[in-house]
Design a protein around this motif. Structure first.
Motif, mmCIF file in Angstrom:
data_model
loop_
_atom_site.group_PDB
_atom_site.id
_atom_site.type_symbol
_atom_site.label_atom_id
_atom_site.label_comp_id
_atom_site.label_asym_id
_atom_site.label_seq_id
_atom_site.Cartn_x
_atom_site.Cartn_y
_atom_site.Cartn_z
ATOM 1 N N TYR A 154 7.013 -10.820 7.605
ATOM 2 C CA TYR A 154 6.492 -12.139 7.223
ATOM 3 C C TYR A 154 7.616 -13.135 7.334
ATOM 4 C CZ TYR A 154 2.694 -9.377 5.258
ATOM 5 O OH TYR A 154 1.656 -8.506 5.107
ATOM 6 N N ARG A 155 7.326 -14.262 7.921
ATOM 7 C CA ARG A 155 8.386 -15.248 8.068
ATOM 8 C C ARG A 155 7.786 -16.633 8.275
ATOM 9 N NH1 ARG A 155 11.987 -12.954 11.866
ATOM 10 N NH2 ARG A 155 10.607 -13.750 13.491
ATOM 11 N N SER A 156 8.557 -17.629 7.908
ATOM 12 C CA SER A 156 8.129 -19.006 8.162
ATOM 13 C C SER A 156 9.252 -19.733 8.875
ATOM 14 C CB SER A 156 7.821 -19.701 6.829
ATOM 15 O OG SER A 156 7.860 -21.106 7.026
ATOM 16 N N GLY A 167 -3.172 -11.530 8.432
ATOM 17 C CA GLY A 167 -1.901 -11.995 7.849
ATOM 18 C C GLY A 167 -1.457 -13.354 8.342
ATOM 19 N N THR A 168 -2.161 -13.903 9.288
ATOM 20 C CA THR A 168 -1.722 -15.184 9.849
ATOM 21 C C THR A 168 -1.741 -16.269 8.773
ATOM 22 O OG1 THR A 168 -1.999 -16.580 11.778
ATOM 23 C CG2 THR A 168 -3.987 -15.974 10.630
ATOM 24 N N CYS A 192 5.360 -4.661 8.453
ATOM 25 C CA CYS A 192 4.837 -6.017 8.581
ATOM 26 C C CYS A 192 5.975 -6.987 8.276
ATOM 27 C CB CYS A 192 3.714 -6.271 7.580
ATOM 28 S SG CYS A 192 2.338 -5.135 7.796
ATOM 29 N N GLY A 226 13.174 -13.229 7.220
ATOM 30 C CA GLY A 226 11.817 -12.766 6.961
ATOM 31 C C GLY A 226 11.813 -11.708 5.865
ATOM 32 N N VAL A 253 -0.546 -12.150 0.266
ATOM 33 C CA VAL A 253 -0.981 -11.948 1.655
ATOM 34 C C VAL A 253 -0.927 -10.474 1.996
ATOM 35 C CG1 VAL A 253 -0.592 -12.578 4.062
ATOM 36 C CG2 VAL A 253 -0.040 -14.212 2.252
ATOM 37 N N HIS A 254 0.169 -9.839 1.632
ATOM 38 C CA HIS A 254 0.333 -8.436 1.960
ATOM 39 C C HIS A 254 -0.743 -7.579 1.290
ATOM 40 C CE1 HIS A 254 2.367 -5.016 3.649
ATOM 41 N NE2 HIS A 254 2.454 -4.446 2.446
ATOM 42 N N LEU A 277 1.624 -16.252 8.079
ATOM 43 C CA LEU A 277 2.947 -15.776 7.641
ATOM 44 C C LEU A 277 3.350 -14.470 8.327
ATOM 45 C CD1 LEU A 277 2.953 -16.637 3.825
ATOM 46 C CD2 LEU A 277 3.819 -17.955 5.755
ATOM 47 N N LEU A 278 2.329 -13.641 8.630
ATOM 48 C CA LEU A 278 2.634 -12.363 9.268
ATOM 49 C C LEU A 278 2.914 -12.645 10.741
ATOM 50 C CD1 LEU A 278 2.741 -9.273 9.187
ATOM 51 C CD2 LEU A 278 0.307 -9.246 9.688
ATOM 52 N N VAL A 333 4.580 -13.964 -0.345
ATOM 53 C CA VAL A 333 4.227 -12.870 0.551
ATOM 54 C C VAL A 333 3.283 -11.877 -0.111
ATOM 55 C CG1 VAL A 333 5.197 -10.888 1.790
ATOM 56 C CG2 VAL A 333 6.293 -13.123 1.947
#
Lengths: 339, 674
Positions: free
Chosen positions: B642-644, B611-612, B640, B585, B657-658, B614-615, B654
């Motif tokens: 973030y991961r997939s 953030g959904t 925060c 992440g 989004v951030h 990825l967050l 990222v």
């Protein structure tokens, strides 16, 4: 002052040391702030540049050697005990360890769990019941007539505003509940709080804990009661104890037996704990009375069973050598932390 | 019950030493608690179980000795009464025969009341009974020998020639022999003459009619009173006597008649009186019971085969009449003094205890385990494990409390369930909350100079239900004081706080697999805890006034109380494996300043929303409140992550989004990014 003569002196000095104090003096002489090694390293700036490196290494090696000698001597002086101060990571291992404090489970809970575990290993199931009970479950169903002296042993707290409800004075009413709601074969243990109007002193409490157990099946004998209770008592108090079954009277069992173990304090010789008798009373037991079976709708011609009960506080007091029952309910942390 | 070795020997030959006899009696169920050599005799003290009134007499114990040692009882002196069954001048009226199945009176005239002979005095004194005069001593001697309580009245102090056995009237009074004026009522059975009460039936005689050195003529009473009635009477009067003790447990007709004759005989002999009238009133002599005993049942229950002759001997020595009826069956007739024996099982008990429990083998039953029986016990055990691991110790406190204490804590809104017969103020009511009891433990420990107290209890609390009070399994937690712990840099100290209790509950809920729970303020110093959307309890910062009730000063005490029934209902211990993340992440920290009164909880949930998908995780990495920033604000660092699950994320994915997340914080919450 050259390093070689210092080394020679070092060996002579270290051999002469016979006490930790002398060792400390030795350490100060060589490694102190104004010690010989400090003096040597103080010389470094005065040396020609090309010699400084080599001299520095030798001074360091010397320092290492001195530390080793000190550690070695320290071990020798303290009888081989390792009093090395620095661990691998450089931490002082003699400082307190770092960990989250653990809490403590109350000794009564521990004793209850231990006893229940023994019986579950034997195949019993654990069942609990309410602390507020009916007069029927606490007395009548257990063959204790309401206006009879046999009730004197079961002084009871009654509830205001609720007729015929009371605080159970023993765990036996759970027998009635369990036998009514389930079908034999049954093998059940019941731990729980019980209440009796008693003035509080070192051996009495108006609230205490009991463990009740019973078996109902088509072919349960008095010899089974003896076998199960002996297995239990040896598991709790050790294989060395002696046991005796003494006839007694309980309204809900027939025949009834009190179970004594040889005193675990004096091994049966007689002491203040066992009242000079050499025996300790630990359990009440007996074959379930046919009238109890009749009250719960179990056919006493088809089924037999045995039941037993014990006071948890008493077992805990004997097991841990606790001399005052009030300690269990004071919850002094200095007491709880011992368990 | 006290008796002596020589006294027993009047009735049975004993060939074993007193100590050995004591041991044998104990192992037969008659527990001897002491033997003491005294005055050329041995005094035994025994604890008699409530089912064996016959053991409250020397003859009863002698019978036991006979059975244990396998000898016969010596036959007693003739039971023939010399009194003529005269009719006439004296009447006995029993108002209710169920209160008094038998009343017998003997009139003995011209007695010379004086000191007892030496043997009688000594015997009574050995067992701790004070010698009064020959007549009273004889009644006591017969009581201890045969088990029937007798009473002698001074006949000339009775008004009229009639004895009435009746319930007392509510206004009546009687001064008893112990010189106490007793207030009587309709629950109490009395003996009266036509004018006044003269004795509390089966309990104690009246002072006015007692036998003294001036007494010339006596009325000797031997009766059978209803045990329950005597019991109620003595409970009301708070007066337990040797007499009431025996009547409560049961006295039989034969013994009553027999000992009355023995006593009147002795009185004639020792005080030169003359029995001139005997009269009795009551029901007919009860029939003896017979029990059919199947020898197979004996073997089935005891798991031992005992020879038929041996069985007959045991029962015979104990006073039962036994005859064989066909094969493997016996008909056993029960003597009147063994009212406790009703069933074959009762006979099996008699057989087993004389045969010896030690001679019965030991076996283990085969138990069919029922693993399906499981209550909340497993969850309670898990809860205790979690709490112990978190550093809390378990307390056990009384379920009964004093009413004022709970009231003073202001935690109790309803009337508690009260106890009808508390012995002290500490046993007045069943508690509705665990907190006051736990607070008291804290106070106790602070007094013992403990700096940090962190306790819990799991117990029922009680509330009023319509027909039945309700019990609810509840968890109480208290924390107070200053916790000190070592870090590498040295000792660190930390004040107890509500957040610590919140943390404990969060960890517990996590372990129990509870996902839906919440903590929300509700009123001053109280945080409501909801589990599965339902109110389950609260966290409380106890008020000073409450703390003062348990003498805690200058300290904060934080506590929690939650219903374990509600918590356990939401528990889910089923675990489902989720694969650990396969791709790394990207973590982005945001340092920001927020208004203090903003609920962090809502900030975090908006972050997730924004953030959904990825967050996947938001954590508070640090926070600060204090001098370095303005009042009313607090500084926070939020991490925060973030991961997939499908790929390794790139910065390019990222970053936008951030930025959105950060923009939302400034726009929606007025956060200042630092």
């Amino acid at each position: 002052m050259d390093i070689y003569s210092i080394k020679a002196q070092l060996d002579a000095d270290i051999q002469a040391i016979a006490s930790l104090q002398a060792l400390e003096d030795f350490r100060l002489k060589y490694l102190g702030r104004k010690g010989i090694v400090a003096e040597l390293t103080g010389l470094i700036p005065t040396l020609p540049k090309e010699e400084r490196g080599k001299f520095g290494q030798e001074a360091n090696a010397l320092k290492g050697r001195i530390n080793e000698l000190i550690a070695e001597k320290q071990r020798a002086l303290s009888g081989g005990q390792d009093t090395k101060v620095s661990g691998a990571s450089g931490n002082d291992i003699f400082m307190p360890g770092i960990a989250q404090e653990l809490g403590h489970i109350h000794p009564l809970t521990q004793v209850i769990d231990e006893i229940c575990a023994i019986f579950t290993q034997l195949g019993f199931s654990i069942v609990e019941g309410p602390e507020i009970e009916t007069e029927f479950n606490n007395f009548t169903g257990l063959n204790i007539p309401l206006d009879h002296p046999s009730r004197d042993a079961f002084d009871t707290f009654y509830l205001k505003d609720y007729s015929k409800l009371l605080l159970r004075s023993h765990t036996s009413p759970v027998q009635i509940r369990a036998m009514k709601s389930r079908k034999p074969p049954l093998a059940i243990v019941v731990p729980g709080r019980v209440y009796r109007p008693d003035a509080v002193d070192a051996s009495h409490s108006f609230m205490f804990h009991q463990i009740e157990g019973f078996i109902v099946d088509t072919d349960i004998k008095f010899s089974d009661l003896k076998g199960v209770l002996e297995t239990f008592a040896k598991a709790v108090f050790g294989n060395d104890i002696k046991m005796r079954f003494r006839p007694h009277f309980f309204p809900f069992t027939e025949p009834s037996a009190e179970v004594d173990i040889s005193c675990i304090i004096c091994k049966g010789k007689g002491c203040s704990v066992c009242g000079r008798k050499g025996w300790l009373e630990v359990l009440g037991s007996g074959m379930i009375h046919p009238n109890v079976f009749r009250h719960v709708g179990i056919d006493p011609k088809k089924y037999t069973g045995f039941a037993f009960g014990m006071g948890v506080e008493r077992i805990a007091m004997l097991k841990y050598g606790i001399n005052d029952i009030r300690l269990f309910f004071e919850n002094d942390l200095r007491f709880l932390r011992q368990f | 019950m006290k008796f002596t070795y020589n006294w027993l020997k009047d009735f049975v030959d004993i060939k074993i030493a007193p100590e050995a006899l004591a041991e044998k009696l104990t192992m037969a169920g008659l527990e001897v608690s002491g033997v003491e050599g005294k005055g050329g005799d041995f005094v035994f003290e025994a604890e008699i179980t409530s089912n064996r009134p016959d053991w409250l007499s020397v003859i009863g114990i002698a019978r036991e000795v006979a059975a244990i040692t396998g000898v016969k009882l010596k036959s007693a002196k003739s039971s023939k009464c010399r009194c003529a069954k005269a009719v006439g001048k004296f009447a006995i009226k029993v108002e209710d025969k169920s209160d008094c199945p038998l009343y017998s009176a003997k009139i003995i005239r011209e007695v010379k009341v004086g000191p007892s002979p030496k043997w009688l005095k000594e015997r009574l004194e050995l067992i701790g009974c004070r010698s009064i005069n020959n007549v009273v001593d004889i009644t006591n001697y017969c009581l201890f020998t045969w088990g029937e309580p007798l009473h002698a009245f001074d006949l000339d102090k009775l008004s009229g020639a009639e004895i009435i056995v009746r319930r007392a009237k509510n206004s009546e009074k009687l001064v008893t022999i112990d010189q106490v004026e007793r207030k009587l009522d309709a629950d109490i059975l009395i003996i009266a003459d036509p004018v006044k009460p003269v004795a509390v039936a089966g309990v104690m005689g009246g002072k006015d009619t007692e036998v003294t050195e001036h007494t010339k003529n006596i009325l000797l009473e031997a009766a059978v009173f209803n045990g329950s009635v005597v019991r109620r009477g003595r409970q009301k009067l708070g007066l337990s006597t040797d007499s009431s003790y025996r009547f409560e447990r049961g006295v039989d007709f034969e013994t009553a008649e027999f000992s009355a004759c023995q006593a009147s005989g002795l009185i004639e002999e020792l005080s030169s009186g003359k029995c001139v009238l005997a009269k009795s009133s009551g029901k007919a002599l009860p029939k003896t019971k017979s029990i059919s005993l199947d020898l197979g049942l004996v073997e089935k229950i005891l798991n031992v085969k005992i020879a038929e002759q041996k069985l007959k001997n045991i029962l015979g020595h104990l006073g039962f009449r036994v005859r064989s009826v066909g094969k493997n069956k016996m008909m056993v007739t029960v003597p009147l003094f063994r009212e406790d024996v009703e069933l074959p099982e009762d006979l099996i008990e008699e057989i087993s205890r004389i045969y010896g429990f030690e001679n019965i083998p030991q076996t283990l039953p085969s138990i069919k385990p029922q693993v399906s029986i499981r209550g909340s016990r497993d969850l309670v055990a898990l809860t205790k494990k979690v709490l112990t691991g978190l550093g809390l110790s378990e307390a056990i406190t009384y379920s009964l409390v004093d009413q004022d204490l709970s009231k003073g804590f202001g935690l109790q809104d309803a009337q508690p369930v009260a106890i009808m017969n508390p012995l002290s103020k500490e046993q007045e009511v069943l508690r509705t909350t665990l907190i006051p009891s736990l607070a008291r433990c804290v106070s106790y420990n602070l007094n013992q100079k403990q700096e940090f107290v962190f306790l819990y209890e799991i117990a029922n609390v009680f509330s009023r239900g319509e027909n039945f009070p309700e019990e609810e399994l509840t968890l109480g937690i208290v924390i107070c004081g200053e916790k000190s712990f070592f870090l590498e840099q040295g000792l660190a100290k930390e004040n107890a706080s509500l957040l610590e209790i919140k943390g404990v509950l969060e960890r517990l809920f996590l372990k129990l697999g509870i996902k839906e729970y919440d903590f929300n303020p509700s009123g001053s110093g109280v945080i409501e805890v909801t589990v599965g959307g339902q109110k389950a309890g609260s966290l409380i910062n106890l008020e000073k006034s409450a703390l003062a009730r348990v003498d805690i000063k200058n300290k904060d005490l934080f506590c929690a109380e939650v219903s374990l029934e509600k918590v356990f209902a939401a528990a889910d211990l089923n675990k489902k494996f989720v694969s650990p993340p396969r791709y790394p992440g990207i973590t982005r920290d945001i340092s920001l300043v927020l208004k203090e009164d903003l609920a962090i909880k809502s900030v975090l949930s908006r972050l997730y929303e924004k953030g959904t998908p990825l967050l996947i995780e938001v954590r508070i990495a640090d926070y600060y409140k204090g001098k370095q920033i303005s009042a009313g604000l607090r500084s926070l660092t939020i991490s925060c992550i973030y991961r997939s699950d499908e790929r390794t994320l790139t910065e390019a994915e990222v970053n936008p989004v951030h930025s959105e997340v950060v923009r939302m914080l400034t726009e929606s919450f007025g956060a200042k990014i630092r």
